[in-house]
Design a protein around this motif. Sequence first.
Motif, PDB file in Angstrom:
ATOM      1  N   ASP A  16       7.036  -2.633 -16.052  1.00  0.00           N
ATOM      2  CA  ASP A  16       7.574  -3.778 -15.314  1.00  0.00           C
ATOM      3  C   ASP A  16       7.154  -3.639 -13.764  1.00  0.00           C
ATOM      4  OD1 ASP A  16       9.288  -5.932 -14.453  1.00  0.00           O
ATOM      5  OD2 ASP A  16      10.672  -4.431 -13.518  1.00  0.00           O
ATOM      6  N   ILE A  17       7.146  -2.352 -13.317  1.00  0.00           N
ATOM      7  CA  ILE A  17       6.851  -2.194 -11.826  1.00  0.00           C
ATOM      8  C   ILE A  17       5.255  -2.201 -11.685  1.00  0.00           C
ATOM      9  CG2 ILE A  17       6.497  -0.251  -9.971  1.00  0.00           C
ATOM     10  CD1 ILE A  17       9.348  -1.324 -10.529  1.00  0.00           C
ATOM     11  N   ASP A  18       4.635  -1.773 -12.673  1.00  0.00           N
ATOM     12  CA  ASP A  18       2.897  -2.159 -12.589  1.00  0.00           C
ATOM     13  C   ASP A  18       2.655  -3.543 -12.518  1.00  0.00           C
ATOM     14  OD1 ASP A  18       2.271   0.817 -12.601  1.00  0.00           O
ATOM     15  OD2 ASP A  18       2.085   0.680 -14.889  1.00  0.00           O
ATOM     16  N   THR A  19       3.390  -4.392 -13.370  1.00  0.00           N
ATOM     17  CA  THR A  19       3.256  -5.710 -13.453  1.00  0.00           C
ATOM     18  C   THR A  19       3.368  -6.442 -12.182  1.00  0.00           C
ATOM     19  OG1 THR A  19       3.536  -5.706 -15.980  1.00  0.00           O
ATOM     20  CG2 THR A  19       3.641  -7.838 -14.768  1.00  0.00           C
ATOM     21  N   MET A  71       6.806  12.325 -21.802  1.00  0.00           N
ATOM     22  CA  MET A  71       6.097  13.286 -22.759  1.00  0.00           C
ATOM     23  C   MET A  71       7.168  14.179 -23.283  1.00  0.00           C
ATOM     24  SD  MET A  71       2.267  13.738 -20.965  1.00  0.00           S
ATOM     25  CE  MET A  71       2.752  15.012 -19.926  1.00  0.00           C
ATOM     26  N   ASP A  72       8.035  14.588 -22.219  1.00  0.00           N
ATOM     27  CA  ASP A  72       9.147  15.522 -22.680  1.00  0.00           C
ATOM     28  C   ASP A  72       9.943  14.987 -24.010  1.00  0.00           C
ATOM     29  OD1 ASP A  72       8.415  17.245 -20.994  1.00  0.00           O
ATOM     30  OD2 ASP A  72       9.544  16.691 -19.277  1.00  0.00           O
ATOM     31  N   LEU A  73      10.384  13.718 -23.510  1.00  0.00           N
ATOM     32  CA  LEU A  73      11.089  13.090 -24.598  1.00  0.00           C
ATOM     33  C   LEU A  73      10.441  12.927 -25.789  1.00  0.00           C
ATOM     34  CD1 LEU A  73      12.780  10.399 -22.303  1.00  0.00           C
ATOM     35  CD2 LEU A  73      13.963  12.209 -23.675  1.00  0.00           C
ATOM     36  N   GLU A  74       9.107  12.717 -25.735  1.00  0.00           N
ATOM     37  CA  GLU A  74       8.451  12.696 -27.284  1.00  0.00           C
ATOM     38  C   GLU A  74       8.480  13.887 -27.776  1.00  0.00           C
ATOM     39  OE1 GLU A  74       4.675  11.523 -25.831  1.00  0.00           O
ATOM     40  OE2 GLU A  74       5.086   9.470 -26.088  1.00  0.00           O
ATOM     41  N   LEU A  75       8.510  15.138 -27.151  1.00  0.00           N
ATOM     42  CA  LEU A  75       8.412  16.163 -27.927  1.00  0.00           C
ATOM     43  C   LEU A  75      10.049  16.687 -28.490  1.00  0.00           C
ATOM     44  CD1 LEU A  75       6.665  18.538 -25.147  1.00  0.00           C
ATOM     45  CD2 LEU A  75       5.618  18.199 -27.334  1.00  0.00           C
ATOM     46  N   LYS A  76      10.810  16.223 -27.693  1.00  0.00           N
ATOM     47  CA  LYS A  76      12.125  16.565 -27.994  1.00  0.00           C
ATOM     48  C   LYS A  76      12.415  15.597 -29.321  1.00  0.00           C
ATOM     49  CE  LYS A  76      17.011  16.006 -26.480  1.00  0.00           C
ATOM     50  NZ  LYS A  76      17.795  15.644 -25.447  1.00  0.00           N
ATOM     51  N   ALA A  77      11.747  14.451 -29.360  1.00  0.00           N
ATOM     52  CA  ALA A  77      11.796  13.474 -30.717  1.00  0.00           C
ATOM     53  C   ALA A  77      11.122  13.986 -31.906  1.00  0.00           C
ATOM     54  CB  ALA A  77      11.201  12.083 -30.438  1.00  0.00           C
ATOM     55  N   GLU A  84      13.040   2.666 -22.422  1.00  0.00           N
ATOM     56  CA  GLU A  84      13.517   2.263 -21.129  1.00  0.00           C
ATOM     57  C   GLU A  84      12.575   2.576 -20.158  1.00  0.00           C
ATOM     58  OE1 GLU A  84      17.440   3.653 -20.879  1.00  0.00           O
ATOM     59  OE2 GLU A  84      18.537   1.817 -21.883  1.00  0.00           O
ATOM     60  N   ILE A  85      12.261   3.863 -20.137  1.00  0.00           N
ATOM     61  CA  ILE A  85      11.430   4.261 -19.266  1.00  0.00           C
ATOM     62  C   ILE A  85       9.813   3.714 -19.134  1.00  0.00           C
ATOM     63  CG2 ILE A  85       9.997   6.550 -18.306  1.00  0.00           C
ATOM     64  CD1 ILE A  85      12.513   8.168 -19.306  1.00  0.00           C
ATOM     65  N   ASP A 123       0.867  -1.221   0.088  1.00  0.00           N
ATOM     66  CA  ASP A 123       0.059  -0.123  -0.165  1.00  0.00           C
ATOM     67  C   ASP A 123       0.822   1.424   0.129  1.00  0.00           C
ATOM     68  OD1 ASP A 123      -2.227  -1.532  -0.003  1.00  0.00           O
ATOM     69  OD2 ASP A 123      -2.627  -1.265   2.276  1.00  0.00           O
ATOM     70  N   SER A 124       2.066   1.200   0.684  1.00  0.00           N
ATOM     71  CA  SER A 124       2.574   2.276   0.934  1.00  0.00           C
ATOM     72  C   SER A 124       3.636   2.526  -0.455  1.00  0.00           C
ATOM     73  CB  SER A 124       3.873   1.997   2.024  1.00  0.00           C
ATOM     74  OG  SER A 124       4.798   3.143   2.115  1.00  0.00           O
ATOM     75  N   ILE A 125       4.096   1.507  -0.887  1.00  0.00           N
ATOM     76  CA  ILE A 125       4.796   1.464  -2.148  1.00  0.00           C
ATOM     77  C   ILE A 125       3.869   1.962  -3.408  1.00  0.00           C
ATOM     78  CG2 ILE A 125       5.881   0.029  -3.764  1.00  0.00           C
ATOM     79  CD1 ILE A 125       6.941  -1.907  -1.656  1.00  0.00           C
ATOM     80  N   SER A 126       2.551   1.337  -3.359  1.00  0.00           N
ATOM     81  CA  SER A 126       1.807   1.867  -4.427  1.00  0.00           C
ATOM     82  C   SER A 126       1.626   3.696  -4.564  1.00  0.00           C
ATOM     83  CB  SER A 126       0.567   1.219  -4.227  1.00  0.00           C
ATOM     84  OG  SER A 126       0.833  -0.357  -4.473  1.00  0.00           O
ATOM     85  N   LYS A 127       1.386   3.844  -3.256  1.00  0.00           N
ATOM     86  CA  LYS A 127       1.258   5.636  -3.049  1.00  0.00           C
ATOM     87  C   LYS A 127       2.493   6.227  -3.576  1.00  0.00           C
ATOM     88  CE  LYS A 127      -1.880   5.285   0.759  1.00  0.00           C
ATOM     89  NZ  LYS A 127      -2.188   5.742   2.140  1.00  0.00           N
ATOM     90  N   ARG A 128       3.699   5.669  -3.174  1.00  0.00           N
ATOM     91  CA  ARG A 128       4.995   6.266  -3.464  1.00  0.00           C
ATOM     92  C   ARG A 128       5.107   6.103  -5.024  1.00  0.00           C
ATOM     93  NH1 ARG A 128      10.457   3.517  -0.997  1.00  0.00           N
ATOM     94  NH2 ARG A 128      11.833   4.390  -2.406  1.00  0.00           N
ATOM     95  N   TRP A 129       4.920   5.004  -5.645  1.00  0.00           N
ATOM     96  CA  TRP A 129       4.972   4.629  -7.013  1.00  0.00           C
ATOM     97  C   TRP A 129       4.292   5.483  -7.940  1.00  0.00           C
ATOM     98  CZ3 TRP A 129       7.672   3.542 -10.744  1.00  0.00           C
ATOM     99  CH2 TRP A 129       7.165   2.849 -11.849  1.00  0.00           C
ATOM    100  N   THR A 130       2.872   5.770  -7.414  1.00  0.00           N
ATOM    101  CA  THR A 130       1.794   7.083  -8.199  1.00  0.00           C
ATOM    102  C   THR A 130       2.624   7.954  -8.569  1.00  0.00           C
ATOM    103  OG1 THR A 130      -0.044   5.753  -7.151  1.00  0.00           O
ATOM    104  CG2 THR A 130      -0.308   7.923  -8.096  1.00  0.00           C
ATOM    105  N   THR A 131       3.510   8.668  -7.540  1.00  0.00           N
ATOM    106  CA  THR A 131       4.012   9.796  -7.607  1.00  0.00           C
ATOM    107  C   THR A 131       5.306   9.673  -8.584  1.00  0.00           C
ATOM    108  OG1 THR A 131       3.678  10.660  -5.360  1.00  0.00           O
ATOM    109  CG2 THR A 131       5.410  11.762  -6.608  1.00  0.00           C
ATOM    110  N   VAL A 132       6.062   8.826  -8.287  1.00  0.00           N
ATOM    111  CA  VAL A 132       7.189   8.398  -9.296  1.00  0.00           C
ATOM    112  C   VAL A 132       6.657   8.094 -10.585  1.00  0.00           C
ATOM    113  CG1 VAL A 132       9.106   6.524  -9.730  1.00  0.00           C
ATOM    114  CG2 VAL A 132       8.609   7.252  -7.259  1.00  0.00           C
ATOM    115  N   ARG A 133       5.591   7.476 -10.828  1.00  0.00           N
ATOM    116  CA  ARG A 133       5.046   6.954 -12.155  1.00  0.00           C
ATOM    117  C   ARG A 133       4.786   8.175 -13.021  1.00  0.00           C
ATOM    118  NH1 ARG A 133       0.860   5.451 -15.280  1.00  0.00           N
ATOM    119  NH2 ARG A 133       0.945   3.253 -16.163  1.00  0.00           N
ATOM    120  N   SER A 134       4.026   9.139 -12.189  1.00  0.00           N
ATOM    121  CA  SER A 134       3.676  10.506 -12.832  1.00  0.00           C
ATOM    122  C   SER A 134       4.925  11.296 -13.460  1.00  0.00           C
ATOM    123  CB  SER A 134       2.928  11.207 -11.824  1.00  0.00           C
ATOM    124  OG  SER A 134       2.564  12.435 -12.312  1.00  0.00           O
ATOM    125  N   GLN A 135       5.907  11.313 -12.479  1.00  0.00           N
ATOM    126  CA  GLN A 135       7.253  11.822 -13.045  1.00  0.00           C
ATOM    127  C   GLN A 135       7.949  11.245 -13.947  1.00  0.00           C
ATOM    128  OE1 GLN A 135       9.386  11.551  -9.480  1.00  0.00           O
ATOM    129  NE2 GLN A 135       8.527  13.439  -8.569  1.00  0.00           N
TER     130      GLN A 135
END
Length: 312
Positions: free
Chosen positions: A296-299, A239-245, A289-290, A221-233
């Motif tokens: 991978d983490i979601d799975t 998205m930034d890389l898509e713009l760059k590409a 890679e991202i 539960d704690s990891i999932s909350k932490r992962w939500t923030t990391v996942r968003s980042q």
Amino acid sequence: MLGFLLKRLSKSSNKQKGGIFDPYQKQLEIFQIQPQPQERRPITKPISAKQIENETNEVLKAFQTYVKEVKETSLKLNELKKMLKSGEIPESAYNIILKELGTQLSISIKEIYRLRETLELAKAKAKLEWAKEKIGIREFEESESYRGLEEDIDLKRRLYAPLHEWKELIARIDSALSSLTVDEEISIIEQYLYLIKEGASIIGGSEEIERAKSICQKRLDSISKRWTTVRSQKMEEVMDLELKASRIKNEIKEVEVRFAVGELEQSEYDYRISTLRGALNSVEKEMSEIRNYIEDIDTRIFRCLELIRESA
């Protein structure tokens, strides 16, 4: 801390010869003659950063030791599975070693999460004391007693020293708590849950198994909350890389058009195209890679939740 500084400043001022105007002493006298409200306050013993640090040092040391043990045991379990699959060891030997490693992992994980709670409590106390000290400093700097002392470097150093001590202690605790990354902790929990599923005797009786599952669920539960923030980042990075590409692709098209109409020589065209395509490949590789990391983490989080449900 502020009272101590005021006493020190007062003693220093008393050493001045009579008749000489001392602005420090004047400010302290103004501060000291202010009538103090007679309020009944609960007597609480001040807590110092050193006190909490001494209390948490052994906990930090033990926590880091168990984290190291968990990582090592996890690697051994992975290697053990490979050895079984390759036929290097028979299943009977695999089961004996598995039970031994499983017991070690179970003990270490329980201790890690017990010590984590202690460290999180110590961190909360340290943050509260840091906030209290900061408020006290702000009030002192806004008071009459501080006027004329703004340029006193030694006073500022002593005034802010406790803040730095609290901040350093909080940073040490944070460093210990983050010594297991999200993917490392998920891998360890996943292994632990597989051990529960494969053989209850490795973990213990039904009561121990329920405790183990409860610990895993709480951490997930704690990891999932932490992962939500990391996942968003991570998604923002994609998205930034898509713009760059997209920008690089437009530059490639522009170079190709300019070459087609004769604005660029072959050598310059080759150089620019090679550079841009290299940059595009690098960006696309990073995006891939991202995305793979996120998937991978979601799975693995989903797999851990499934294992908890299956063992219910």
